[in-house]
Every structure is written in C-alpha cells, then in structure tokens.
Design a protein around this motif. Structure first.
Motif, mmCIF file in Angstrom:
data_model
loop_
_atom_site.group_PDB
_atom_site.id
_atom_site.type_symbol
_atom_site.label_atom_id
_atom_site.label_comp_id
_atom_site.label_asym_id
_atom_site.label_seq_id
_atom_site.Cartn_x
_atom_site.Cartn_y
_atom_site.Cartn_z
ATOM 1 N N ALA A 74 1.281 6.056 11.424
ATOM 2 C CA ALA A 74 0.352 5.764 12.516
ATOM 3 C C ALA A 74 1.010 6.048 13.865
ATOM 4 O O ALA A 74 2.156 5.666 14.114
ATOM 5 N N THR A 75 0.291 6.745 14.737
ATOM 6 C CA THR A 75 0.703 6.972 16.122
ATOM 7 C C THR A 75 -0.475 6.614 17.020
ATOM 8 O O THR A 75 -1.585 6.375 16.551
ATOM 9 N N VAL A 170 5.256 13.170 18.112
ATOM 10 C CA VAL A 170 6.429 13.471 17.291
ATOM 11 C C VAL A 170 7.441 12.340 17.388
ATOM 12 O O VAL A 170 7.992 11.877 16.371
ATOM 13 N N GLU A 171 7.682 11.857 18.607
ATOM 14 C CA GLU A 171 8.625 10.750 18.786
ATOM 15 C C GLU A 171 8.163 9.510 18.036
ATOM 16 O O GLU A 171 8.968 8.811 17.404
ATOM 17 N N HIS A 197 9.466 18.059 22.768
ATOM 18 C CA HIS A 197 9.922 16.746 22.319
ATOM 19 C C HIS A 197 11.375 16.517 22.695
ATOM 20 O O HIS A 197 11.753 15.437 23.190
ATOM 21 N N THR A 198 12.222 17.519 22.486
ATOM 22 C CA THR A 198 13.639 17.376 22.802
ATOM 23 C C THR A 198 13.849 17.199 24.302
ATOM 24 O O THR A 198 14.737 16.445 24.734
ATOM 25 N N LEU A 199 13.032 17.882 25.103
ATOM 26 C CA LEU A 199 13.120 17.736 26.558
ATOM 27 C C LEU A 199 12.916 16.278 26.965
ATOM 28 O O LEU A 199 13.613 15.760 27.840
ATOM 29 N N HIS A 200 11.967 15.605 26.313
ATOM 30 C CA HIS A 200 11.618 14.233 26.694
ATOM 31 C C HIS A 200 12.377 13.159 25.906
ATOM 32 O O HIS A 200 12.519 12.024 26.394
ATOM 33 N N HIS A 201 12.848 13.506 24.705
ATOM 34 C CA HIS A 201 13.492 12.499 23.849
ATOM 35 C C HIS A 201 14.770 13.061 23.226
ATOM 36 O O HIS A 201 14.906 13.108 21.995
ATOM 37 N N PRO A 202 15.729 13.468 24.029
ATOM 38 C CA PRO A 202 16.945 14.101 23.484
ATOM 39 C C PRO A 202 17.781 13.188 22.614
ATOM 40 O O PRO A 202 18.513 13.659 21.733
#
Length: 353
Positions: A74-75, A170-171, A197-202
């Motif tokens: 769930a998201t 994704v996070e 996603h990596t840009l925002h949640h490295p």
C-alpha cells in the motif's frame, strides 16, 4: 546458431513493442495535458480488456522462475504488486561451477549481499525481466514490480500531479518492504523513475543502474515524435507498421510477428489508460547532487536514451561506468542479458556497503 538467430529476432520484436509503446505514450501524454489538464488515475477501460491483458500477463509470468512470494504494498497513490525471488543460503544458481560457487560463498561471508530492486519500462511490468532474472536468482534477493499508474497488477487510486510523485511511491514501496538499502535498477521509463527516486531519496540506494534511461540525460529526438504521431492518427495499418519499424529499428515484417511479451504489451496499450506526467531532463546540478554510484548503459542503435550524446553527458557529469553496447537497441536488458548478468552482479558486489 539457428535457435540463437530466432531468439535474437524475438528480442527485436519485444524491442519494437517497448519502443513503440513508449514514444506513443509520451505523445499521448502531451496531447492529454492540453485536452484534459486535470489529473486522473490510470485505469482499465473495461473489465473485458483487463481480462484479456491478465491472460497475456499470466502467459508471460508462467515462463519466469516462480517467485518466492508476491506482495501488494500500500502507498498513498494505490497498491503496488511486487514479486520477490529470495536468495538461497549459498547463493547457488543453475549451471554454476564449483569455483564460481566458492567465490560467491566467500563474498557472502565477507559482507551482506544487498537486495536488488527492478523498475520496468512502460507497459512491460515485472515480466520484462525474465531473461535477466535467470542470471541473478540465488545470488541475492530480487524484487520486481509492476509500476503504479501503468498496465500490470498494481492499482492506482490517487492521481500523480508531477513526475516527482513517481519517486514518492517507489520510496513508500521500499519502506513497506522494509528495505533499508538496495541496489536499484531501471529500464527506459523505469530508469527515469529510478533516477528521480535516487535524487530525492539517496539514503535508500546503494547503487543506481540506468539501462537506456529515457529523457533524464537527453530528450527524445524530433524524428521519434514525428513517427509516433502516426500511431495516434486514423492512418492505414501499413503506415503504422512502417512507423513502428522506424522507431524500433526493425523491418516491417518483424513488426507483424507476435510473441507472448509483445501480445501482453499490446493488450496493455489497448486496454489501459495511463495518465501520468512524463520524465524531465535532470539538470547538471541535480545530477551533481546524486552522490551514490551510478552506472549507465546505452544502446548504440535506435537508442531512446540519447545514444552517444547521452553517454557523453553521463561521463562529463562524472557518472560511471558508462557503456554503449554494440548491436543493441532500446531493449538492451534483453539483448545483452548474458553479458549484463555477471557485470551487474560484480557491480553490485563492489557496492555492497
């Protein structure tokens, strides 16, 4: 050799389906932004359409190694279907030599093997990784998902308002799976999602692998939009076949051949209405802020990622390794599965920390 030749042709047909669907979707998205600016959720146009897609989806999934479990996570944007292939205790794979098995056991003993998360291209979902999974199952735990807002078994309930929302779901999936850190791999549109996603949640990402990433390094060429516009018009099918051939770098005869994967993609394209923002090209400053290891793999023929120019930009940005693969097109993960298998495993092992 004859069997291998047939296999290459089948991979090219999947390329055609993936490339054609991607560019057509991008053109449709721009048109809808003008006609219907209010965001809505991706949805199946009819129950009959979903059932036709589900039958084709199940046919392709039946050709994959059976996953250990399926998760419905769930998201805030809906529920995401994720398939898990758990690592074995020894990391043993079919056909592995005793020497390879010993090396793998030594690597496992020296440190934890982090899981791998696979993000698919448009309309291809988790089934697209079938040829790649065979090279990695047993080594480490693998997660492949159907993207939310796209054809597959995921269900969207809240609209996306920007492409950054893709990073958010994704996070939330990785958090829901309790994955503190993972190697993230994306193909095509999924690579654009993975990069954002990596840009925002490295902090969640041990390494990032981008296979033919669309738009985040360089925009699509104008010729792609021109050919794809034919797919949206009431033009003769022969014209559309020619457009698909030009986009995919294949012959018209290959356009008209069918495979289980291309049938699944076609059913999803016909019956699923995907309404989501398109990726954008990241700035030099944004790329510079991504400090996790980034690997970029580009096709040398009919690349939708930007070809040599995208590869040059990635190198100039200090990302790497950056590889342009000879004899490949947009379906790079399938075409280079044999070579990518050990290369990516070695890359992940290098960054298992």
């Amino acid at each position: 050799m004859r069997d291998e030749s047939k296999h290459r042709i089948r991979r090219r047909r999947v390329l055609l389906a993936l490339a054609g669907v991607l560019v057509a979707w991008l053109v449709v998205d721009k048109a809808l932004a003008v006609i219907a600016p209010e965001p809505t959720v991706g949805h199946w146009r009819s129950q009959e359409g979903f059932e036709a897609y589900r039958a084709a989806y199940d046919d392709v999934m039946a050709t994959l190694p059976e996953p250990a479990r399926a998760h419905d996570v769930a998201t805030e944007y809906g529920t995401v279907r994720v398939y898990e292939w758990a690592a074995t205790e020894t990391g043993e794979r079919a056909g592995e030599t005793e020497e390879e098995r010993t090396d793998a056991e030594e690597e496992t003993a020296s440190g934890e093997r982090l899981p791998v998360v696979l993000l698919p291209g448009i309309r291809s979902g988790a089934p697209m990784w079938g040829e790649n999974l065979l090279h990695w199952i047993g080594d480490r735990t693998l997660y492949a998902m159907d993207a939310i807002g796209d054809a597959g078994m995921s269900v969207q309930s809240v609209p996306f308002t920007s492409f950054d929302d893709q990073a958010a779901w994704v996070e939330q999936v990785l958090s829901g799976l309790e994955l503190e850190r993972a190697h993230v791999v994306g193909h095509s549109f999924g690579a654009a999602v993975a990069a954002t996603h990596t840009l925002h949640h490295p902090g969640r990402v041990a390494s990032l692998t981008l296979l033919e990433p669309v738009m985040v390094l360089r925009g699509l060429p104008a010729s792609v939009y021109l050919w794809s516009s034919l797919l949206l018009l009431p033009a003769p099918q022969s014209w559309k076949d020619r457009a698909l051939a030009e986009i995919g770098g294949v012959t018209v005869e290959e356009v008209r051949e069918r495979t289980p994967m291309s049938v699944m993609i076609d059913e999803g394209s016909q019956h699923y209405a995907a309404l989501a923002p398109t990726p954008r090209t990241l700035s030099d400053e944004e790329w510079g802020s991504i400090s996790v290891p980034v690997r970029v793999d580009i096709a040398d023929d009919h690349s939708l990622a930007g070809g040599e120019e995208a590869a040059k930009r990635a190198r100039d940005l200090g990302k790497g390794p950056v590889t342009v693969w000879p004899g490949t097109s947009h379906s790079l993960p399938m075409q280079a599965a044999e070579e990518l298998g050990p290369e990516l495993e070695a890359y992940w092992t290098e960054h298992d920390r």
